[in-house]
Scaffold this motif. Structure first.
Motif, mmCIF file in Angstrom:
data_model
loop_
_atom_site.group_PDB
_atom_site.id
_atom_site.type_symbol
_atom_site.label_atom_id
_atom_site.label_comp_id
_atom_site.label_asym_id
_atom_site.label_seq_id
_atom_site.Cartn_x
_atom_site.Cartn_y
_atom_site.Cartn_z
ATOM 1 N N VAL A 62 -28.414 23.359 -130.486
ATOM 2 C CA VAL A 62 -27.543 22.177 -130.458
ATOM 3 C C VAL A 62 -27.523 21.500 -131.823
ATOM 4 O O VAL A 62 -26.466 21.055 -132.298
ATOM 5 N N GLU A 63 -28.676 21.421 -132.468
ATOM 6 C CA GLU A 63 -28.729 20.830 -133.807
ATOM 7 C C GLU A 63 -27.895 21.643 -134.791
ATOM 8 O O GLU A 63 -27.226 21.083 -135.674
ATOM 9 N N GLY A 64 -27.933 22.975 -134.639
ATOM 10 C CA GLY A 64 -27.125 23.829 -135.510
ATOM 11 C C GLY A 64 -25.637 23.597 -135.302
ATOM 12 O O GLY A 64 -24.860 23.531 -136.275
ATOM 13 N N GLU A 65 -25.241 23.477 -134.044
ATOM 14 C CA GLU A 65 -23.828 23.205 -133.741
ATOM 15 C C GLU A 65 -23.405 21.858 -134.308
ATOM 16 O O GLU A 65 -22.324 21.727 -134.911
ATOM 17 N N LYS A 66 -24.247 20.861 -134.143
ATOM 18 C CA LYS A 66 -23.937 19.516 -134.647
ATOM 19 C C LYS A 66 -23.830 19.521 -136.172
ATOM 20 O O LYS A 66 -22.907 18.930 -136.753
ATOM 21 N N SER A 67 -24.764 20.209 -136.811
ATOM 22 C CA SER A 67 -24.743 20.278 -138.274
ATOM 23 C C SER A 67 -23.493 20.989 -138.783
ATOM 24 O O SER A 67 -22.879 20.569 -139.778
ATOM 25 N N LEU A 68 -23.091 22.052 -138.087
ATOM 26 C CA LEU A 68 -21.894 22.797 -138.491
ATOM 27 C C LEU A 68 -20.644 21.930 -138.369
ATOM 28 O O LEU A 68 -19.808 21.888 -139.292
ATOM 29 N N LEU A 69 -20.510 21.236 -137.256
ATOM 30 C CA LEU A 69 -19.335 20.378 -137.060
ATOM 31 C C LEU A 69 -19.296 19.253 -138.088
ATOM 32 O O LEU A 69 -18.220 18.908 -138.607
ATOM 33 N N GLU A 70 -20.459 18.680 -138.387
ATOM 34 C CA GLU A 70 -20.496 17.611 -139.389
ATOM 35 C C GLU A 70 -20.109 18.141 -140.766
ATOM 36 O O GLU A 70 -19.398 17.459 -141.528
ATOM 37 N N SER A 71 -20.541 19.350 -141.073
ATOM 38 C CA SER A 71 -20.185 19.951 -142.367
ATOM 39 C C SER A 71 -18.684 20.225 -142.450
ATOM 40 O O SER A 71 -18.041 19.964 -143.486
ATOM 41 N N LEU A 72 -18.131 20.748 -141.363
ATOM 42 C CA LEU A 72 -16.691 21.015 -141.335
ATOM 43 C C LEU A 72 -15.891 19.721 -141.445
ATOM 44 O O LEU A 72 -14.852 19.670 -142.120
ATOM 45 N N LYS A 73 -16.386 18.686 -140.802
ATOM 46 C CA LYS A 73 -15.701 17.400 -140.846
ATOM 47 C C LYS A 73 -15.721 16.824 -142.255
ATOM 48 O O LYS A 73 -14.698 16.327 -142.759
ATOM 49 N N GLN A 74 -16.877 16.896 -142.903
ATOM 50 C CA GLN A 74 -16.997 16.371 -144.259
ATOM 51 C C GLN A 74 -16.159 17.169 -145.252
ATOM 52 O O GLN A 74 -15.643 16.627 -146.231
ATOM 53 N N ALA A 75 -16.006 18.455 -144.977
ATOM 54 C CA ALA A 75 -15.223 19.309 -145.883
ATOM 55 C C ALA A 75 -13.723 19.214 -145.613
ATOM 56 O O ALA A 75 -12.922 19.804 -146.348
ATOM 57 N N GLY A 76 -13.350 18.490 -144.561
ATOM 58 C CA GLY A 76 -11.936 18.361 -144.223
ATOM 59 C C GLY A 76 -11.346 19.635 -143.670
ATOM 60 O O GLY A 76 -10.136 19.873 -143.797
ATOM 61 N N ALA A 77 -12.194 20.462 -143.066
ATOM 62 C CA ALA A 77 -11.728 21.753 -142.570
ATOM 63 C C ALA A 77 -11.283 21.707 -141.119
ATOM 64 O O ALA A 77 -10.898 22.740 -140.557
ATOM 65 N N LEU A 78 -11.332 20.528 -140.516
ATOM 66 C CA LEU A 78 -10.939 20.424 -139.115
ATOM 67 C C LEU A 78 -9.429 20.258 -138.991
ATOM 68 O O LEU A 78 -8.761 19.719 -139.880
ATOM 69 N N LYS A 79 -8.904 20.725 -137.887
ATOM 70 C CA LYS A 79 -7.468 20.612 -137.631
ATOM 71 C C LYS A 79 -7.099 19.142 -137.468
ATOM 72 O O LYS A 79 -7.798 18.396 -136.775
ATOM 73 N N PRO A 80 -6.039 18.704 -138.125
ATOM 74 C CA PRO A 80 -5.626 17.298 -138.007
ATOM 75 C C PRO A 80 -5.405 16.895 -136.547
ATOM 76 O O PRO A 80 -4.856 17.657 -135.759
ATOM 77 N N GLY A 81 -5.867 15.703 -136.216
ATOM 78 C CA GLY A 81 -5.703 15.196 -134.859
ATOM 79 C C GLY A 81 -6.864 15.512 -133.936
ATOM 80 O O GLY A 81 -6.870 15.085 -132.778
ATOM 81 N N THR A 82 -7.844 16.280 -134.445
ATOM 82 C CA THR A 82 -8.998 16.644 -133.596
ATOM 83 C C THR A 82 -10.226 15.794 -133.905
ATOM 84 O O THR A 82 -11.277 15.987 -133.283
#
Length: 202
Positions: A62-82
């Motif tokens: 779970v910590e790995g999943e959370k860390s990955l999502l936070e990294s993607l969010k900080q990098a702006g790699a998430l789909k807009p609106g999500t």
């Protein structure tokens, strides 16, 4: 020694031998029960640590999943609106991490140690029933010490019975009395050590 004296001594010695033999039998019975409890406790402790490790693995995932999502969010790699959905999921992941930490703590230390406010792990739907791995270790250490004491008491009882048998075989009164006294002393020591072992666990 006259026949009457010899007969009286044999009766007295036989009764004392029987008493110490009975006490030894009870002591061995209790020692056997504690030995069984130690085996069961060792298995339960191993199971508790395996349970603890499984919670650690889940927490790490779970910590790995959370860390990955936070990294993607900080990098702006998430789909807009999500972003809103991702933030909500991150909050849920953090709650799961905290729950796993509490569960691990309860499994390790036990329900009574962590207190009712920190009860999160149930057994068959009931909270507050966890016996911690560390509690099991402490109890096993106590059982181990008790087992050593019972072994020592058994040695004294066996020596006691040997001296009792020798006192019956010997014909010289002075030697009979010496061996009889030795039997009584060793028997009392064995009884005392048995009580010491029992009270150390009870």
């Amino acid at each position: 020694m006259s026949d009457d004296k010899s007969s009286n001594f044999e009766i007295r010695c036989g009764v004392v031998i029987a008493v110490f033999a009975a006490v030894m039998a009870v002591s061995d019975l209790v020692a056997g029960k504690y030995g069984d409890d130690e085996i069961i406790g060792t298995n339960e402790k191993a199971a508790a640590y395996m349970w603890y490790q499984s919670k650690s693995v889940k927490e790490t995932l779970v910590e790995g999943e959370k860390s990955l999502l936070e990294s993607l969010k900080q990098a702006g790699a998430l789909k807009p609106g999500t972003e809103k959905a991702i933030d909500s999921h991150l909050v849920n992941l953090q709650k799961r991490i905290l729950r796993y930490k509490k569960e691990k703590n309860e499994i390790l230390r036990g329900s009574q140690t962590v207190g009712q406010d920190n009860w999160v792990q149930d057994i068959n739907g009931e909270l507050g029933k966890i016996i911690g791995a560390q509690e099991m270790e402490a109890h096993l250490a106590t059982l181990s010490v008790a087992g050593d004491r019972f072994d020592m008491s058994s040695l004294f009882f066996q020596l006691c019975l040997v001296l009792g048998a020798m006192s019956l075989i010997l014909k010289k009164e002075s030697l009979q009395n010496v061996f009889f006294a030795g039997m009584c002393v060793l028997g009392m020591v064995g009884t005392g050590i048995s009580l010491w072992a029992y009270l150390g666990v009870a």
